[in-house]
Design a protein around this motif. Sequence first.
Motif, mmCIF file in Angstrom:
data_model
loop_
_atom_site.group_PDB
_atom_site.id
_atom_site.type_symbol
_atom_site.label_atom_id
_atom_site.label_comp_id
_atom_site.label_asym_id
_atom_site.label_seq_id
_atom_site.Cartn_x
_atom_site.Cartn_y
_atom_site.Cartn_z
ATOM 1 N N ALA A 1 0.812 -1.214 0.000
ATOM 2 C CA ALA A 1 0.000 0.000 0.000
ATOM 3 C C ALA A 1 0.846 1.265 0.000
ATOM 4 O O ALA A 1 0.364 2.333 -0.425
ATOM 5 C CB ALA A 1 -0.932 -0.004 1.206
ATOM 6 N N ASP A 2 2.078 1.171 0.462
ATOM 7 C CA ASP A 2 2.943 2.354 0.457
ATOM 8 C C ASP A 2 3.743 2.494 -0.830
ATOM 9 O O ASP A 2 4.641 3.333 -0.932
ATOM 10 C CB ASP A 2 3.889 2.328 1.666
ATOM 11 C CG ASP A 2 4.811 1.109 1.668
ATOM 12 O OD1 ASP A 2 4.718 0.289 0.726
ATOM 13 O OD2 ASP A 2 5.612 0.969 2.607
ATOM 14 N N GLY A 3 3.455 1.652 -1.826
ATOM 15 C CA GLY A 3 4.109 1.756 -3.127
ATOM 16 C C GLY A 3 5.357 0.923 -3.288
ATOM 17 O O GLY A 3 5.998 0.961 -4.342
ATOM 18 N N GLY A 4 5.719 0.144 -2.273
ATOM 19 C CA GLY A 4 6.908 -0.688 -2.371
ATOM 20 C C GLY A 4 6.667 -1.950 -3.183
ATOM 21 O O GLY A 4 5.533 -2.420 -3.329
ATOM 22 N N ASP A 5 7.746 -2.512 -3.729
ATOM 23 C CA ASP A 5 7.694 -3.751 -4.491
ATOM 24 C C ASP A 5 8.723 -4.728 -3.946
ATOM 25 O O ASP A 5 9.812 -4.323 -3.512
ATOM 26 C CB ASP A 5 8.003 -3.515 -5.975
ATOM 27 C CG ASP A 5 6.852 -2.853 -6.714
ATOM 28 O OD1 ASP A 5 5.699 -3.253 -6.485
ATOM 29 O OD2 ASP A 5 7.116 -1.928 -7.508
ATOM 30 N N ALA A 6 8.405 -6.005 -4.004
ATOM 31 C CA ALA A 6 9.333 -7.055 -3.598
ATOM 32 C C ALA A 6 8.952 -8.339 -4.311
ATOM 33 O O ALA A 6 7.773 -8.571 -4.616
ATOM 34 C CB ALA A 6 9.300 -7.256 -2.083
ATOM 35 N N PHE A 7 9.936 -9.151 -4.591
ATOM 36 C CA PHE A 7 9.685 -10.465 -5.190
ATOM 37 C C PHE A 7 9.790 -11.506 -4.083
ATOM 38 O O PHE A 7 10.815 -11.584 -3.390
ATOM 39 C CB PHE A 7 10.695 -10.767 -6.293
ATOM 40 C CG PHE A 7 10.441 -12.091 -6.983
ATOM 41 C CD1 PHE A 7 9.341 -12.263 -7.800
ATOM 42 C CD2 PHE A 7 11.301 -13.167 -6.799
ATOM 43 C CE1 PHE A 7 9.096 -13.474 -8.435
ATOM 44 C CE2 PHE A 7 11.062 -14.373 -7.433
ATOM 45 C CZ PHE A 7 9.961 -14.535 -8.253
#
Length: 326
Positions: free
Chosen positions: A52-58
Amino acid sequence: MPYHATAQRPGWDALPAAVRAALSARLGAPVVEARVATAGFTRGFAAVLRTADGGDAFVKAAARAEQPHLVNWYAREAAILARLPAGLPVPGLRWTLWEAGWYALCLDPVDGHTPRLPWHPAELDATLAGYADVAAALSDPPAELADLGLPHLADLARDDILWWGEVAAGREPLPPLPAPAAGRLTELVALESRLPRYAAGATGLTHGDLRVDNVLIDPARRAWFCDWTWLCHGPAWFDLVGLLITGYASGLDVDARFAAHPVAADAPADAVDVTLAALAGYHLTAAASVPPTASTQLPAHQRWTGEQALSWLARRQGWTAPDGRS
């Protein structure tokens, strides 16, 4: 093979609520989007998660009760990623997590795509250039990697890769062989049998599973290398041949590309033929016994890879079919 669309994976909502909550907590915000990876042949969870804060992770994850082998593979990959030399085109490890019987590892996401087949020549050349950098960095492996007790390709070959000898001894059925490889079992056994001796002399490390679906090409056309579970002591030219099988199927001059690559400088004269024979036997026999935890696309990948390896080998060896056709 549509390597960009071979996976059969659970979606985010299929994960237990406790696992989803733990992952969101570790990511620092609720997960609002999950883009499931479509390449690969395992059934483990693998997706780019957006918070929700715009972060990305795989994130990759598997349940110990249902997929203990995947848990072991992911844990091994995490240990390897934490110790690889810095600066390589490899997704960085952020953290690992145990929750409710599930193991997860979180990596930096890579903005890239799986190369489509037939290969675009520029993408293959970018991949070969990137692999040259990786191989150079692993030619004198850091002590922390060696301390993991990584396997040796020579042992893996004897234990799991070489199958033509088993076929010749009657312990495995002969898989269907496309012409002109039919009737060449004696030659195939002789070729693959050299691999352990060649691999035993290697002092560096090699990826161990360099396939097109373990490569991502980013918008700058830089290649990134994924899935490091099978890192082992062995010659980098072994992986180079494995990767170039798809280049051969794409109609590209793979013999010239192999010869020009830095890792081929100290390869035996018959390294390509020995590797092709070994990989063909491995894939064609493995296609008949795919585990239920794998994607249903795996047998097609193995048959196709084995057949392409034999076709390339037959061309290099000058074999002809029984009716005289090459």
